[in-house]
Design a protein around this motif. Structure first.
Motif, PDB file in Angstrom:
ATOM      1  N   SER A  83     -53.670   7.686 -26.518  1.00 29.05           N
ATOM      2  CA  SER A  83     -53.326   7.186 -25.179  1.00 29.05           C
ATOM      3  C   SER A  83     -54.574   6.884 -24.348  1.00 29.05           C
ATOM      4  CB  SER A  83     -52.402   8.147 -24.448  1.00 29.05           C
ATOM      5  OG  SER A  83     -53.033   9.374 -24.207  1.00 29.05           O
ATOM      6  N   ARG A  84     -55.628   7.666 -24.578  1.00 26.63           N
ATOM      7  CA  ARG A  84     -56.866   7.392 -23.832  1.00 26.63           C
ATOM      8  C   ARG A  84     -57.431   6.021 -24.169  1.00 26.63           C
ATOM      9  NH1 ARG A  84     -59.631  11.768 -21.163  1.00 26.63           N
ATOM     10  NH2 ARG A  84     -61.363  10.353 -20.823  1.00 26.63           N
ATOM     11  N   GLY A  85     -57.463   5.725 -25.461  1.00 28.60           N
ATOM     12  CA  GLY A  85     -57.979   4.433 -25.915  1.00 28.60           C
ATOM     13  C   GLY A  85     -57.144   3.293 -25.372  1.00 28.60           C
ATOM     14  N   LEU A  86     -55.837   3.508 -25.378  1.00 26.43           N
ATOM     15  CA  LEU A  86     -54.926   2.481 -24.888  1.00 26.43           C
ATOM     16  C   LEU A  86     -55.192   2.198 -23.408  1.00 26.43           C
ATOM     17  CD1 LEU A  86     -52.656   0.936 -26.262  1.00 26.43           C
ATOM     18  CD2 LEU A  86     -51.040   2.579 -25.330  1.00 26.43           C
ATOM     19  N   TRP A 107     -53.546   1.149 -14.772  1.00 26.85           N
ATOM     20  CA  TRP A 107     -54.839   1.818 -14.647  1.00 26.85           C
ATOM     21  C   TRP A 107     -54.963   2.508 -13.287  1.00 26.85           C
ATOM     22  CZ3 TRP A 107     -58.943   2.987 -17.634  1.00 26.85           C
ATOM     23  CH2 TRP A 107     -60.126   3.351 -16.977  1.00 26.85           C
ATOM     24  N   THR A 108     -54.631   1.747 -12.234  1.00 26.54           N
ATOM     25  CA  THR A 108     -54.775   2.303 -10.884  1.00 26.54           C
ATOM     26  C   THR A 108     -53.785   3.439 -10.642  1.00 26.54           C
ATOM     27  OG1 THR A 108     -55.188   0.023 -10.298  1.00 26.54           O
ATOM     28  CG2 THR A 108     -55.109   1.580  -8.494  1.00 26.54           C
ATOM     29  N   MET A 109     -52.520   3.244 -11.052  1.00 26.79           N
ATOM     30  CA  MET A 109     -51.495   4.265 -10.816  1.00 26.79           C
ATOM     31  C   MET A 109     -51.822   5.551 -11.571  1.00 26.79           C
ATOM     32  SD  MET A 109     -49.412   2.798  -8.694  1.00 26.79           S
ATOM     33  CE  MET A 109     -48.914   4.446  -8.487  1.00 26.79           C
ATOM     34  N   THR A 110     -52.363   5.417 -12.791  1.00 25.29           N
ATOM     35  CA  THR A 110     -52.722   6.614 -13.554  1.00 25.29           C
ATOM     36  C   THR A 110     -53.748   7.435 -12.770  1.00 25.29           C
ATOM     37  OG1 THR A 110     -52.354   5.370 -15.574  1.00 25.29           O
ATOM     38  CG2 THR A 110     -53.501   7.453 -15.803  1.00 25.29           C
ATOM     39  N   MET A 151     -56.690  -1.247 -21.338  1.00 23.90           N
ATOM     40  CA  MET A 151     -56.080  -1.974 -20.219  1.00 23.90           C
ATOM     41  C   MET A 151     -57.139  -2.655 -19.357  1.00 23.90           C
ATOM     42  SD  MET A 151     -52.629  -0.745 -19.520  1.00 23.90           S
ATOM     43  CE  MET A 151     -51.633  -0.189 -20.880  1.00 23.90           C
ATOM     44  N   LEU A 152     -58.349  -2.084 -19.347  1.00 21.32           N
ATOM     45  CA  LEU A 152     -59.397  -2.663 -18.502  1.00 21.32           C
ATOM     46  C   LEU A 152     -59.967  -3.944 -19.097  1.00 21.32           C
ATOM     47  CD1 LEU A 152     -61.692  -0.037 -16.848  1.00 21.32           C
ATOM     48  CD2 LEU A 152     -59.950  -1.497 -15.865  1.00 21.32           C
ATOM     49  N   VAL A 153     -59.830  -4.049 -20.422  1.00 20.96           N
ATOM     50  CA  VAL A 153     -60.406  -5.216 -21.084  1.00 20.96           C
ATOM     51  C   VAL A 153     -59.797  -6.505 -20.532  1.00 20.96           C
ATOM     52  CG1 VAL A 153     -60.676  -6.392 -23.297  1.00 20.96           C
ATOM     53  CG2 VAL A 153     -60.977  -3.921 -23.150  1.00 20.96           C
ATOM     54  N   SER A 154     -58.512  -6.453 -20.209  1.00 20.97           N
ATOM     55  CA  SER A 154     -57.859  -7.673 -19.720  1.00 20.97           C
ATOM     56  C   SER A 154     -58.500  -8.176 -18.431  1.00 20.97           C
ATOM     57  CB  SER A 154     -56.375  -7.421 -19.497  1.00 20.97           C
ATOM     58  OG  SER A 154     -56.201  -6.605 -18.366  1.00 20.97           O
ATOM     59  N   ALA A 206     -42.878  -1.076 -14.617  1.00 17.93           N
ATOM     60  CA  ALA A 206     -43.590  -0.817 -15.874  1.00 17.93           C
ATOM     61  C   ALA A 206     -44.789   0.093 -15.655  1.00 17.93           C
ATOM     62  CB  ALA A 206     -44.029  -2.139 -16.494  1.00 17.93           C
ATOM     63  N   SER A 207     -45.557  -0.159 -14.585  1.00 12.87           N
ATOM     64  CA  SER A 207     -46.816   0.563 -14.459  1.00 12.87           C
ATOM     65  C   SER A 207     -46.628   1.989 -13.957  1.00 12.87           C
ATOM     66  CB  SER A 207     -47.772  -0.194 -13.546  1.00 12.87           C
ATOM     67  OG  SER A 207     -47.257  -0.248 -12.244  1.00 12.87           O
ATOM     68  N   VAL A 208     -45.673   2.201 -13.050  1.00 11.70           N
ATOM     69  CA  VAL A 208     -45.491   3.562 -12.534  1.00 11.70           C
ATOM     70  C   VAL A 208     -44.999   4.477 -13.652  1.00 11.70           C
ATOM     71  CG1 VAL A 208     -44.207   5.007 -10.917  1.00 11.70           C
ATOM     72  CG2 VAL A 208     -45.116   2.827 -10.166  1.00 11.70           C
ATOM     73  N   THR A 209     -44.056   3.987 -14.455  1.00 15.64           N
ATOM     74  CA  THR A 209     -43.545   4.812 -15.550  1.00 15.64           C
ATOM     75  C   THR A 209     -44.632   5.022 -16.607  1.00 15.64           C
ATOM     76  OG1 THR A 209     -42.568   2.784 -16.387  1.00 15.64           O
ATOM     77  CG2 THR A 209     -41.088   4.306 -15.290  1.00 15.64           C
ATOM     78  N   ALA A 210     -45.379   3.951 -16.916  1.00 18.65           N
ATOM     79  CA  ALA A 210     -46.442   4.093 -17.916  1.00 18.65           C
ATOM     80  C   ALA A 210     -47.504   5.073 -17.426  1.00 18.65           C
ATOM     81  CB  ALA A 210     -47.070   2.739 -18.223  1.00 18.65           C
ATOM     82  N   ALA A 211     -47.839   4.974 -16.145  1.00 21.40           N
ATOM     83  CA  ALA A 211     -48.864   5.850 -15.596  1.00 21.40           C
ATOM     84  C   ALA A 211     -48.432   7.311 -15.674  1.00 21.40           C
ATOM     85  CB  ALA A 211     -49.162   5.461 -14.145  1.00 21.40           C
ATOM     86  N   PHE A 212     -47.144   7.562 -15.463  1.00 18.14           N
ATOM     87  CA  PHE A 212     -46.615   8.922 -15.568  1.00 18.14           C
ATOM     88  C   PHE A 212     -46.869   9.467 -16.971  1.00 18.14           C
ATOM     89  CE2 PHE A 212     -42.859  11.642 -16.605  1.00 18.14           C
ATOM     90  CZ  PHE A 212     -43.253  12.740 -15.845  1.00 18.14           C
ATOM     91  N   VAL A 213     -46.563   8.634 -17.972  1.00 17.94           N
ATOM     92  CA  VAL A 213     -46.762   9.066 -19.360  1.00 17.94           C
ATOM     93  C   VAL A 213     -48.247   9.283 -19.642  1.00 17.94           C
ATOM     94  CG1 VAL A 213     -46.513   8.406 -21.780  1.00 17.94           C
ATOM     95  CG2 VAL A 213     -44.663   7.936 -20.153  1.00 17.94           C
ATOM     96  N   PHE A 214     -49.091   8.339 -19.238  1.00 18.64           N
ATOM     97  CA  PHE A 214     -50.520   8.477 -19.497  1.00 18.64           C
ATOM     98  C   PHE A 214     -51.088   9.740 -18.854  1.00 18.64           C
ATOM     99  CE2 PHE A 214     -50.781   3.769 -20.351  1.00 18.64           C
ATOM    100  CZ  PHE A 214     -51.232   3.923 -21.653  1.00 18.64           C
ATOM    101  N   SER A 215     -50.587  10.050 -17.668  1.00 19.65           N
ATOM    102  CA  SER A 215     -51.159  11.179 -16.954  1.00 19.65           C
ATOM    103  C   SER A 215     -50.569  12.516 -17.400  1.00 19.65           C
ATOM    104  CB  SER A 215     -50.946  10.986 -15.455  1.00 19.65           C
ATOM    105  OG  SER A 215     -51.342  12.134 -14.765  1.00 19.65           O
TER     106      SER A 215
END
Lengths: 276, 251
Positions: free
Chosen positions: A103-106, A155-158, A110-113, A87-96
């Motif tokens: 997407s920035r707000g989203l 967050w980290t992968m992005t 992620m840090l709020v959690s 989930a995170s590697v694919t999401a990070a690809f999209v975010f980056s």
């Protein structure tokens, strides 16, 4: 003896002190686990067992469901790591690389959690999972752990993908590579160290997680190691032979993980802090 | 099973604010966070300075320093409960041999020592991680700074005070910030070692919230405690952000 020799000896003494501060509790647990039960409860404490034996370990494996707990923990940690990584590697690809509106707000969300007390998330998760009684407890725990691990990992992968210059994907795009091919053949190989670091982090998080496991598992067969150890502490208050040997076995995977992933883990953990 | 379906407005919060136990837990939470984080910071700084020396096996020492962080908190609780045991604990034995105590002390079972004991265990657990974070920052100090200091024949105290500490400050601030949040939300250790007791001598907010929600099955009250804690932490975060702004953009 000259002055530099004294300072050098002093230096090693201080380093030894630091190591001892860290290791002493583990060492004492290990020494206790080697004592036959009768030797644990003596008026004068032996700092090394008179008759070292593995009796405690044998009775732990024979008389308690420890192996079950161990396997459950392994299953949950591996499951969480796999799901959260995908989930995170694919999401990070999209975010980056393929940002969209909001997407920035989203991503900041992620840090709020990380800020919210686990107990606050555990209560609704508990109420939701109560309605899904048909779902296996191990699956529930994997899902619960993923809800924490995915935001952190994304967050980290992005951050890792952002560090790879865009000119690299542009060059690949000119050669006719599709976004998927760029992700798979160009970016992924470059971020492998980051992926290993994040994977190590997720595995450790899931391996040691306590609160979700405590609230989401009720039957003995579903317990993970932390919960198993916790019940041991209640059930066998006076059986420090079982408790310490269980402790030693619990810490072994942690050490193994460190031997394997240490370098990447430290790089990943400290990457954010030094940039502050 | 709890059936949380009726909307009751702010009743949960009002009930909490009228409850003396809530304030006791809040007070102990503050004691817990401040003493844990400040001691971890000081000991972690010492650890980082030790590991920043040049010596054989530094990588290994750094790796070992992360093991307590990766150890399940149940195991940390178990090890420390055993070290601090009132009948067969090695800490009692050592203190007695050193002549510091006359009789064994049941550290976790008496009100006056329970909270300090769990704080001690938490300091042990959190310090090495702090040290590794600070070490990473120490190692990114450019070599030229040290060389310049050497030319000016600065002693090691001056190097620490005028070079290392200012350079570390941003990392110290952000790591302490994260630690404060993490420690404030961290209930495992206390819950396992003392359950908030004896009495309520080691009760902190997250443990209070857990007991409300799962032991007394007052889910709404438990959630209300946690929400209040989030608000309090948010204040700390905002204060931190203001501090950053005030100091300008130098970090």
């Amino acid at each position: 003896m000259n002055k530099t020799k004294i300072t050098s000896r002093l230096k090693y003494l201080v380093i030894f002190g630091w190591l001892f501060f860290i290791i002493a509790p583990y060492l004492w647990m290990f020494i206790t686990s080697l004592k036959p039960p009768a030797e644990i409860y003596t008026k004068t404490i032996n700092y090394w067992p008179n008759n070292p034996s593995i009796e405690s370990y044998l009775s732990l494996l024979k008389t308690t469901p420890f192996i079950r707990y161990f396997l459950n923990s392994l299953l949950v940690a591996v499951g969480t790591t796999v799901i959260a990584l995908i989930a995170s590697v694919t999401a990070a690809f999209v975010f980056s690389r393929l940002p969209f509106r909001g997407s920035r707000g989203l991503l900041s969300g992620m840090l709020v959690s990380q800020m919210v007390p686990a107990i606050l998330l555990a209560i609704p998760l508990f109420l939701i999972f109560n309605k899904l009684s048909f779902v296996n407890s191990i699956v529930k725990l994997i899902l619960a752990h993923s809800t924490y691990a995915i935001p952190f990992a994304t967050w980290t992968m992005t951050g890792f993908i952002n560090e790879i210059p865009r000119s690299i994907d542009e060059a690949a795009a000119i050669d006719g590579a599709s976004p998927l091919q760029i992700f798979w053949h160009v970016l992924l190989p470059l971020i492998i160290p980051g992926v290993v670091g994040v994977a190590t982090y997720i595995f450790i998080f899931s391996w040691k997680e306590f609160l979700y496991a405590l609230t989401l598992t009720s039957r003995t067969v579903d317990r993970t190691l932390p919960i198993g150890l916790h019940t041991f502490m209640g059930e066998y208050t006076i059986r420090w032979d079982l408790l310490t040997s269980a402790g030693v076995i619990t810490v072994i995977p942690v050490i193994l993980i460190f031997v394997l992933g240490q370098k990447y883990l430290i790089a990943g953990l400290t990457a954010g802090s030094t940039k502050g | 099973m709890p059936n949380a379906s009726e909307f009751i407005g702010l009743k949960n919060y009002i009930e909490l604010f009228l409850n003396k136990d809530f304030y006791t837990a809040l007070y102990r939470s503050i004691v817990w966070v401040i003493s844990c984080v400040s001691f971890q910071l000081i000991a972690g700084l010492i650890g980082a300075l030790i590991m920043d020396q040049n010596f054989k096996g530094r990588g290994l020492v750094r790796g070992i320093s992360l093991v307590p962080w990766a150890t399940p908190s149940v195991l940390v609780a178990l090890m420390w409960a055993w070290l601090l045991d009132g009948n067969y604990g090695v800490i009692n034995d050592l203190l007695q041999k050193l002549g510091l105590i006359r009789h064994y002390i049941p550290w976790l079972a008496q009100g006056s020592t329970a909270l300090p004991s769990v704080i001690l265990a938490n300091i042990w657990q959190g310090t090495p991680f702090f040290a590794v974070m600070l070490l990473a920052s120490l190692q990114s100090i450019p070599e030229e700074l040290y060389e310049a200091a050497k030319i000016d024949s600065a002693n090691s105290w001056q190097i620490f005070w005028y070079i290392k500490l200012p350079f570390l400050l941003p990392t110290i601030l952000i790591t302490s910030m994260l630690r404060i949040m993490w420690t404030a939300n961290y209930m495992d250790l206390i819950y396992i070692m003392t359950g908030g007791g004896p009495g309520s001598s080691s009760m902190i907010l997250p443990v209070y919230s857990y007991i409300k929600a799962y032991k007394k099955l007052e889910m709404g009250q438990g959630a209300a405690v946690a929400i209040i804690q989030v608000v309090l932490l948010l204040i700390v975060v905002l204060w931190y952000l203001r501090l950053l702004k005030k100091r300008g953009r130098d970090f």
